[in-house]
Design a protein around this motif. Structure first.
Motif, PDB file in Angstrom:
ATOM      1  N   GLY A 159       0.826  -1.201   0.000  1.00 47.00           N
ATOM      2  CA  GLY A 159       0.000   0.000   0.000  1.00 47.00           C
ATOM      3  C   GLY A 159       0.858   1.248   0.000  1.00 47.00           C
ATOM      4  O   GLY A 159       2.054   1.199  -0.247  1.00 47.00           O
ATOM      5  N   GLU A 160       0.228   2.362   0.283  1.00 47.68           N
ATOM      6  CA  GLU A 160       0.955   3.637   0.327  1.00 47.68           C
ATOM      7  C   GLU A 160       1.908   3.660   1.518  1.00 47.68           C
ATOM      8  O   GLU A 160       1.604   3.186   2.596  1.00 47.68           O
ATOM      9  CB  GLU A 160      -0.038   4.795   0.456  1.00 47.68           C
ATOM     10  N   SER A 161       3.070   4.253   1.302  1.00 46.97           N
ATOM     11  CA  SER A 161       4.060   4.361   2.360  1.00 46.97           C
ATOM     12  C   SER A 161       3.698   5.484   3.319  1.00 46.97           C
ATOM     13  O   SER A 161       3.192   6.519   2.906  1.00 46.97           O
ATOM     14  CB  SER A 161       5.431   4.644   1.749  1.00 46.97           C
ATOM     15  N   ASN A 162       3.977   5.282   4.603  1.00 51.17           N
ATOM     16  CA  ASN A 162       3.827   6.353   5.577  1.00 51.17           C
ATOM     17  C   ASN A 162       5.183   6.954   5.921  1.00 51.17           C
ATOM     18  O   ASN A 162       5.295   7.777   6.812  1.00 51.17           O
ATOM     19  CB  ASN A 162       3.110   5.854   6.842  1.00 51.17           C
ATOM     20  N   GLY A 163       6.231   6.523   5.207  1.00 55.06           N
ATOM     21  CA  GLY A 163       7.567   7.067   5.414  1.00 55.06           C
ATOM     22  C   GLY A 163       8.346   6.406   6.532  1.00 55.06           C
ATOM     23  O   GLY A 163       9.484   6.770   6.784  1.00 55.06           O
ATOM     24  N   VAL A 164       7.752   5.432   7.217  1.00 55.96           N
ATOM     25  CA  VAL A 164       8.442   4.741   8.299  1.00 55.96           C
ATOM     26  C   VAL A 164       9.021   3.443   7.759  1.00 55.96           C
ATOM     27  O   VAL A 164       8.364   2.715   7.023  1.00 55.96           O
ATOM     28  CB  VAL A 164       7.488   4.441   9.480  1.00 55.96           C
ATOM     29  N   ILE A 165      10.266   3.171   8.138  1.00 53.43           N
ATOM     30  CA  ILE A 165      10.921   1.925   7.745  1.00 53.43           C
ATOM     31  C   ILE A 165      11.398   1.230   9.010  1.00 53.43           C
ATOM     32  O   ILE A 165      12.011   1.850   9.875  1.00 53.43           O
ATOM     33  CB  ILE A 165      12.126   2.192   6.809  1.00 53.43           C
ATOM     34  N   LYS A 166      11.099  -0.060   9.113  1.00 50.67           N
ATOM     35  CA  LYS A 166      11.613  -0.876  10.210  1.00 50.67           C
ATOM     36  C   LYS A 166      12.492  -1.959   9.590  1.00 50.67           C
ATOM     37  O   LYS A 166      12.076  -2.631   8.657  1.00 50.67           O
ATOM     38  CB  LYS A 166      10.485  -1.519  11.013  1.00 50.67           C
ATOM     39  N   VAL A 167      13.711  -2.100  10.117  1.00 51.37           N
ATOM     40  CA  VAL A 167      14.664  -3.068   9.597  1.00 51.37           C
ATOM     41  C   VAL A 167      15.004  -4.042  10.714  1.00 51.37           C
ATOM     42  O   VAL A 167      15.405  -3.626  11.809  1.00 51.37           O
ATOM     43  CB  VAL A 167      15.952  -2.369   9.096  1.00 51.37           C
ATOM     44  N   LEU A 168      14.839  -5.343  10.443  1.00 49.22           N
ATOM     45  CA  LEU A 168      15.226  -6.386  11.383  1.00 49.22           C
ATOM     46  C   LEU A 168      16.482  -7.015  10.813  1.00 49.22           C
ATOM     47  O   LEU A 168      16.444  -7.665   9.774  1.00 49.22           O
ATOM     48  CB  LEU A 168      14.122  -7.435  11.529  1.00 49.22           C
TER      49      LEU A 168
ATOM     50  N   ARG B 210      22.907 -11.936  -0.933  1.00 49.66           N
ATOM     51  CA  ARG B 210      21.882 -12.137   0.103  1.00 49.66           C
ATOM     52  C   ARG B 210      20.668 -11.281  -0.227  1.00 49.66           C
ATOM     53  O   ARG B 210      20.784 -10.263  -0.894  1.00 49.66           O
ATOM     54  CB  ARG B 210      22.432 -11.766   1.470  1.00 49.66           C
ATOM     55  N   ASN B 211      19.522 -11.698   0.254  1.00 49.63           N
ATOM     56  CA  ASN B 211      18.277 -10.964   0.014  1.00 49.63           C
ATOM     57  C   ASN B 211      17.814 -10.223   1.257  1.00 49.63           C
ATOM     58  O   ASN B 211      18.127 -10.601   2.382  1.00 49.63           O
ATOM     59  CB  ASN B 211      17.153 -11.921  -0.406  1.00 49.63           C
ATOM     60  N   ASP B 212      17.041  -9.178   1.024  1.00 49.93           N
ATOM     61  CA  ASP B 212      16.224  -8.555   2.048  1.00 49.93           C
ATOM     62  C   ASP B 212      14.789  -8.905   1.695  1.00 49.93           C
ATOM     63  O   ASP B 212      14.412  -8.878   0.527  1.00 49.93           O
ATOM     64  CB  ASP B 212      16.390  -7.033   2.044  1.00 49.93           C
TER      65      ASP B 212
ATOM     66  N   ILE C  13       8.643  -2.872   6.168  1.00 47.83           N
ATOM     67  CA  ILE C  13       9.391  -3.730   7.087  1.00 47.83           C
ATOM     68  C   ILE C  13      10.371  -4.535   6.253  1.00 47.83           C
ATOM     69  O   ILE C  13       9.974  -5.244   5.327  1.00 47.83           O
ATOM     70  CB  ILE C  13       8.450  -4.666   7.877  1.00 47.83           C
ATOM     71  N   ILE C  14      11.664  -4.401   6.566  1.00 44.73           N
ATOM     72  CA  ILE C  14      12.713  -5.091   5.824  1.00 44.73           C
ATOM     73  C   ILE C  14      13.369  -6.100   6.763  1.00 44.73           C
ATOM     74  O   ILE C  14      13.856  -5.727   7.830  1.00 44.73           O
ATOM     75  CB  ILE C  14      13.774  -4.103   5.306  1.00 44.73           C
ATOM     76  N   LEU C  15      13.366  -7.361   6.354  1.00 46.99           N
ATOM     77  CA  LEU C  15      13.981  -8.413   7.160  1.00 46.99           C
ATOM     78  C   LEU C  15      15.213  -8.931   6.417  1.00 46.99           C
ATOM     79  O   LEU C  15      15.110  -9.356   5.263  1.00 46.99           O
ATOM     80  CB  LEU C  15      13.000  -9.563   7.390  1.00 46.99           C
ATOM     81  N   ALA C  16      16.363  -8.890   7.078  1.00 45.47           N
ATOM     82  CA  ALA C  16      17.589  -9.394   6.476  1.00 45.47           C
ATOM     83  C   ALA C  16      17.514 -10.913   6.380  1.00 45.47           C
ATOM     84  O   ALA C  16      16.921 -11.584   7.226  1.00 45.47           O
ATOM     85  CB  ALA C  16      18.797  -8.982   7.309  1.00 45.47           C
ATOM     86  N   GLN C  17      18.127 -11.464   5.343  1.00 39.91           N
ATOM     87  CA  GLN C  17      18.077 -12.900   5.094  1.00 39.91           C
ATOM     88  C   GLN C  17      18.730 -13.696   6.213  1.00 39.91           C
ATOM     89  O   GLN C  17      19.803 -13.366   6.692  1.00 39.91           O
ATOM     90  CB  GLN C  17      18.798 -13.218   3.782  1.00 39.91           C
ATOM     91  N   THR C  18      18.025 -14.716   6.634  1.00 38.57           N
ATOM     92  CA  THR C  18      18.567 -15.770   7.491  1.00 38.57           C
ATOM     93  C   THR C  18      18.148 -17.085   6.836  1.00 38.57           C
ATOM     94  O   THR C  18      17.234 -17.106   6.004  1.00 38.57           O
ATOM     95  CB  THR C  18      17.994 -15.730   8.924  1.00 38.57           C
ATOM     96  N   ALA C  19      18.787 -18.169   7.196  1.00 36.74           N
ATOM     97  CA  ALA C  19      18.416 -19.464   6.627  1.00 36.74           C
ATOM     98  C   ALA C  19      16.959 -19.780   6.948  1.00 36.74           C
ATOM     99  O   ALA C  19      16.207 -20.269   6.097  1.00 36.74           O
ATOM    100  CB  ALA C  19      19.339 -20.557   7.155  1.00 36.74           C
ATOM    101  N   SER C  20      16.540 -19.469   8.168  1.00 38.90           N
ATOM    102  CA  SER C  20      15.173 -19.733   8.599  1.00 38.90           C
ATOM    103  C   SER C  20      14.168 -18.956   7.744  1.00 38.90           C
ATOM    104  O   SER C  20      13.185 -19.519   7.255  1.00 38.90           O
ATOM    105  CB  SER C  20      15.035 -19.341  10.075  1.00 38.90           C
ATOM    106  N   LEU C  21      14.424 -17.665   7.533  1.00 41.37           N
ATOM    107  CA  LEU C  21      13.510 -16.858   6.710  1.00 41.37           C
ATOM    108  C   LEU C  21      13.526 -17.297   5.253  1.00 41.37           C
ATOM    109  O   LEU C  21      12.476 -17.399   4.621  1.00 41.37           O
ATOM    110  CB  LEU C  21      13.881 -15.376   6.796  1.00 41.37           C
TER     111      LEU C  21
END
Length: 127
Positions: free
Chosen positions: A12-21, A61-63, A74-82
């Motif tokens: 959807g439309e961005s609210n300008g907030v980014i969360k990175v795990l 590696r992927n995000d 929400i951006i999640l860094a690649q792990t084997a589990s993900l």
């Protein structure tokens, strides 16, 4: 809304907030300011899966990207589990991803290691 495990648009439309795990940290970027905290076991994020993109620092590696209902990216860094679990979902699916902390494993060569453990669940129609 019910969720079912994914183991064993889009946006959807961005609210300008980014969360990175990433690397055991939760980084929030909002209005140009950045805050960082430890990624606690039990942290859950929910959003529409927007697919994978190459990591800008390591293209091998992927995000993985989700867009929450309020527009947060929400951006999640690649792990084997993900990587394993997200390979089984489609872009556009509503997901709930829970971080369970680090889990001790034994590799095939017998070496001990700790890995970041995530559980990915997809939304299912409640009947």
């Amino acid at each position: 809304m019910k969720f079912e495990a994914v183991s064993n648009l889009v946006a959807g439309e961005s609210n300008g907030v980014i969360k990175v795990l990433r690397a055991g940290k939760l980084i929030t970027i909002e209005n140009g300011s950045k805050s960082e905290s430890a990624l606690e076991a039990g942290t859950t994020v929910t959003g529409v899966y927007a697919g994978a993109t190459p990591n800008k620092f390591d293209e091998t590696r992927n995000d993985y990207n989700l867009r929450s209902e309020d527009g947060t990216l929400i951006i999640l860094a690649q792990t084997a589990s993900l990587a394993n679990q997200l390979s089984k979902v489609l872009v556009g699916e509503l997901l709930q991803i829970t971080y369970n902390g680090k889990k001790n494993i034994t590799r095939k060569n017998g070496a001990k290691a700790a890995m970041h453990d995530f559980v990915v669940a997809r939304a299912v129609d409640a009947e």
